[in-house]
Design an enzyme around this catalytic site. Structure first.
Site, PDB file in Angstrom:
ATOM      1  N   CYS A 324       0.815  -1.222   0.000  1.00 21.93           N
ATOM      2  CA  CYS A 324       0.000   0.000   0.000  1.00 21.93           C
ATOM      3  C   CYS A 324       0.843   1.265   0.000  1.00 21.93           C
ATOM      4  O   CYS A 324       0.618   2.194  -0.782  1.00 21.93           O
ATOM      5  CB  CYS A 324      -0.983  -0.010   1.157  1.00 21.93           C
ATOM      6  SG  CYS A 324      -0.194   0.056   2.811  1.00 21.93           S
ATOM      7  N   HIS A 369      -2.779   1.169   6.872  1.00 17.54           N
ATOM      8  CA  HIS A 369      -3.038   1.154   5.430  1.00 17.54           C
ATOM      9  C   HIS A 369      -3.165   2.599   4.936  1.00 17.54           C
ATOM     10  O   HIS A 369      -3.520   3.521   5.684  1.00 17.54           O
ATOM     11  CB  HIS A 369      -4.331   0.382   5.144  1.00 17.54           C
ATOM     12  CG  HIS A 369      -4.578   0.153   3.695  1.00 17.54           C
ATOM     13  ND1 HIS A 369      -3.701  -0.569   2.899  1.00 17.54           N
ATOM     14  CD2 HIS A 369      -5.615   0.541   2.893  1.00 17.54           C
ATOM     15  CE1 HIS A 369      -4.194  -0.629   1.676  1.00 17.54           C
ATOM     16  NE2 HIS A 369      -5.360   0.045   1.642  1.00 17.54           N
ATOM     17  N   HIS A 381      -5.996   2.162  -4.322  1.00 18.47           N
ATOM     18  CA  HIS A 381      -4.998   1.634  -3.392  1.00 18.47           C
ATOM     19  C   HIS A 381      -4.568   0.236  -3.815  1.00 18.47           C
ATOM     20  O   HIS A 381      -5.169  -0.388  -4.704  1.00 18.47           O
ATOM     21  CB  HIS A 381      -5.571   1.596  -1.969  1.00 18.47           C
ATOM     22  CG  HIS A 381      -6.745   0.689  -1.807  1.00 18.47           C
ATOM     23  ND1 HIS A 381      -6.897  -0.176  -0.739  1.00 18.47           N
ATOM     24  CD2 HIS A 381      -7.870   0.468  -2.591  1.00 18.47           C
ATOM     25  CE1 HIS A 381      -8.043  -0.825  -0.856  1.00 18.47           C
ATOM     26  NE2 HIS A 381      -8.645  -0.449  -1.957  1.00 18.47           N
TER      27      HIS A 381
END
Length: 407
Positions: A324, A369, A381
């Protein structure tokens, strides 16, 4: 007819000579007694020597003439003290004083006083003048320079100013109009007018400071002036401009307003201005300044979309595979912005924004994240192992924390 003998005639003639000589002697003695050659009087007036005379009557005659001349030249209502002293003795070679010379000396020995008017400010004497009319003219002259060209002006003195009649003022200290006006025009010359010399019963005069009027003059009046209406600045959003940049779209113009105001001046300097009314003659127009709303990293979204489908890879930072934070770091770097490597570090850059404040290009933070907001409630993402870069609806993530706007 009786005949007188020669003997008798001789004796009669001798007696006549004796009688004549006796009469002459008596006359001589009388002359010496009356005129006393070498003897006279020293005359003092108010303890000041004014001359030598042979007869006191000469002094009395001179004083009578002097009194007449003084009252003709200085006024019938003058007063003075004239204490005469006569010291009889030998003249010792001193010449007798001519009457006109004695008169001049006598004048210098007199302190002549006359009724007049004192101009007072807060109880302090400024000057003495002959009559009330002159005093009023002086006060008007003090006011005059400050009301010139002003319509319907109210003029008054700041101090309490009075005209006081005094019966006995030293005549040398009573100013005529020209002298008094000279003091009004040059206040520091008032130092020559001391209260102690104006009248012994009055305290000393207060002398004006250099450049300061004898009396402060307050003038209240109305004036009409045209004043500018300064243009305001109006800011408008412009999506074609990058954040932090501005562009003047219109310079705008100043307007004009007519203002009626009450002005208060003291000694010609305005100390208060109160607006009574305003009328717009020419309205102003604002200066229009556009400010940019386009994010500095507006290309981030387009770059990010180019990598949709790249598989997730733990620790991945290239198009071969992203985790991420590797994905966000790579995209921002291509847009010219350097980000830290981890999601926790990226969660501290830029400015924190709420969900309602999110704009395309902002980072969106979740526990452990990170992604990129692309607008319309969506973000892009690299989700997790087994998945690839994709677009998701932000509402599907219940653990959204906040956004970070990268500057």
């Amino acid at each position: 007819m009786i005949k007188i003998s020669k003997e008798i005639k001789r004796k009669l003639l001798q007696n006549r000579i004796y009688l004549f000589s006796l009469a002459a002697l008596v006359c001589l003695l009388g002359f010496l007694v009356y005129y006393q050659p070498g003897v006279g009087y020293e005359v003092k007036l108010n303890e000041k020597h004014v001359g030598f005379v042979k007869r006191i009557s000469h002094v009395e005659k001179m004083m009578t003439q002097l009194d007449t001349e003084l009252r003709e030249s200085k006024g019938k209502d003058i007063t003075y003290e004239a204490n005469l002293e006569y010291n009889k003795g030998k003249l010792n070679g001193n010449d007798l004083t001519e009457q006109e010379d004695m008169k001049l000396s006598a004048m210098s020995a007199l302190e002549i006083k006359s009724p007049g008017y004192l101009i007072k400010s807060d109880g302090k004497v400024l000057m003495a003048v002959k009559d009330e009319k002159t005093a009023q003219n002086i006060l008007d002259a003090i006011k005059a320079p400050f009301v010139a060209s002003k319509q319907n002006a109210k003029v008054e003195f700041v101090q309490e100013v009075n005209l006081v009649k005094a019966e006995k003022i030293n005549i040398e200290k009573i100013l005529n109009s020209y002298q008094a006006l000279a003091i009004v025009k040059s206040p520091t010359s008032a130092s020559t007018v001391s209260r102690s010399s104006v009248s012994r019963e009055i305290p000393e005069t207060e002398v004006a400071e250099e450049g300061k009027p004898l009396i402060d003059v307050k003038v209240t009046y109305q004036d009409n002036v045209n004043l500018p209406i300064y243009k305001a600045e109006q800011r408008v959003a412009d999506s074609t401009l990058t954040e932090g940049t501005t562009k003047v779209k219109s310079e705008g113009t100043n307007g004009i307003k007519e203002v009626v105001r009450e002005v208060v001046e003291i000694n010609g300097e305005a100390v208060e201005k109160t607006v009574i009314s305003e009328t717009v003659v020419e309205p102003s127009s604002p200066k229009i300044v556009a400010y940019g709303t386009k994010p500095k990293v507006s290309g981030v979204v387009a770059i990010a979309k180019d990598y949709i489908g790249v598989p997730y890879k733990w620790g991945g930072t290239t198009p071969k595979g992203f985790d991420c934070s590797g994905f966000t770091q790579y995209v921002f770097r291509k847009a010219g912005v350097s980000l830290p490597r981890t999601s926790s570090a990226q969660g501290k850059v830029g400015t924190k924004v709420s969900r309602s404040e999110l704009r395309a290009g902002d980072l969106v933070m979740f526990p452990g994240h990170v992604g990129i907001y692309i607008g319309s409630g969506k973000f892009i993402h690299s989700p997790s192992p087994g998945k690839s870069v994709r677009i998701d609806d932000l509402s599907t993530r219940k653990n959204f924390l906040y956004g970070r706007r990268v500057n």
